[in-house]
Write an enzyme that holds these catalytic residues in place. Structure first.
Site, mmCIF file in Angstrom:
data_model
loop_
_atom_site.group_PDB
_atom_site.id
_atom_site.type_symbol
_atom_site.label_atom_id
_atom_site.label_comp_id
_atom_site.label_asym_id
_atom_site.label_seq_id
_atom_site.Cartn_x
_atom_site.Cartn_y
_atom_site.Cartn_z
ATOM 1 C CB SER A 1 -0.940 0.004 1.210
ATOM 2 O OG SER A 1 -1.806 -1.104 1.180
ATOM 3 C CG HIS B 1 -2.100 3.774 3.405
ATOM 4 N ND1 HIS B 1 -1.843 2.666 4.171
ATOM 5 C CD2 HIS B 1 -3.033 3.401 2.498
ATOM 6 C CE1 HIS B 1 -2.588 1.656 3.758
ATOM 7 N NE2 HIS B 1 -3.323 2.071 2.737
#
Length: 282
Positions: free
Chosen positions: A185, A232
């Protein structure tokens, strides 16, 4: 330079398709070319006219053969496909009883282990928590890679992916020491961040990208989501920085500066790991 200047500057548009913006230059004539006009070489891409000239020289002088595109395979996405395949293979290995768990524990990231097993900073992208986790990440990688890899070129795209993954791991080490993290991610968010910045630079409409990032960010902070928001955000910030560097150093004469700036980003991220070491482990 304003967005208006970028939209009207002919250097930002394919010389064969004036309505298409691009960052990629032909390695021979240095004219801007869009994805349709690119033929990949080992060290860049070439425009159709230069390719035709090279093929004519080949017939008359028996020079090294130019690379050809295989039917059904988009050679401009070789890095994207390779990353998807490698990540999928490691996920399948992780499903093998007696072997999978050992492989996953060796590749997952934990800030405590980053100093003695530094490969975890990047191999975290090869480990996923479940079928939906890897499916969504690989779908995003494929979708973003279709636009970014032909635009940036193979090595720039791979550098962007790896440095974004590194950025996500570093922020996890800084803000969540001792936390186990898995997934690509952070790297995918780096692609999103780079696409947003590059899109703004060339005057493209980046509203959809901003909405996707906003929705994902909200989901990341939902209670019980189990998502590492540090990875993230870390990946997204590094990706945005690299996108800015690539956008500002696209000219051939600035290639050396571009390389050194990218090296500097990598060195800076590694240097930041000294902070959690001094705070928590020294």
């Amino acid at each position: 330079m304003t967005d208006s200047d970028l939209r009207t500057n002919p250097d930002n548009f394919c010389y064969r398709h004036p309505d298409r913006q691009s960052f990629v230059l032909c390695q021979r004539c240095l004219r801007t070319i869009c994805g349709e006009c690119q033929t990949p070489l080992p060290v860049g891409v070439i425009c159709p006219e230069c390719l035709r000239d090279a093929q004519q020289q080949q017939k008359s002088a028996t020079v090294t053969r130019m690379p050809r595109r295989r039917a059904g395979v988009d050679s401009r996405l070789i890095v994207t496909y390779t990353l998807v395949i490698i990540t999928t293979v490691f996920y399948l290995i992780g499903l093998i009883p007696g072997i999978g768990e050992s492989v996953q524990s060796l590749l997952a990231f934990n800030g405590v282990l980053a100093y003695i097993q530094p490969w975890r900073l990047v191999t975290v992208t090869l480990v996923h928590a479940g079928i939906w986790h890897i499916a969504l990440n690989m779908l995003a990688l494929w979708a973003l890679g279709r636009s970014l890899e032909p635009l940036l070129g193979r090595w720039r795209f791979l550098t962007l992916y790896l440095l974004s993954a590194l950025g996500g791991s570093v922020l996890v080490a800084l803000l969540a020491p001792g936390t186990w993290v898995v997934g690509a991610s952070g790297a995918v968010w780096g692609l999103l961040g780079a696409m947003f910045v590059i899109g703004r630079h060339i005057g493209a409409n980046v509203t959809a990208i901003a909405v996707i990032m906003g929705i994902n960010l909200v989901l990341t902070f939902l209670p019980g989501s189990g998502i590492s928001w540090q990875a993230h955000i870390g990946g997204g910030l590094v990706g945005a920085l690299i996108g800015f560097i690539l956008a500002r150093t696209r000219a051939t004469r600035m290639r050396s500066r571009q390389i050194w700036l990218l090296v500097g980003v990598g060195v800076g991220l590694v240097a930041l790991l000294a902070i959690p070491y001094l705070l928590y482990y020294a």
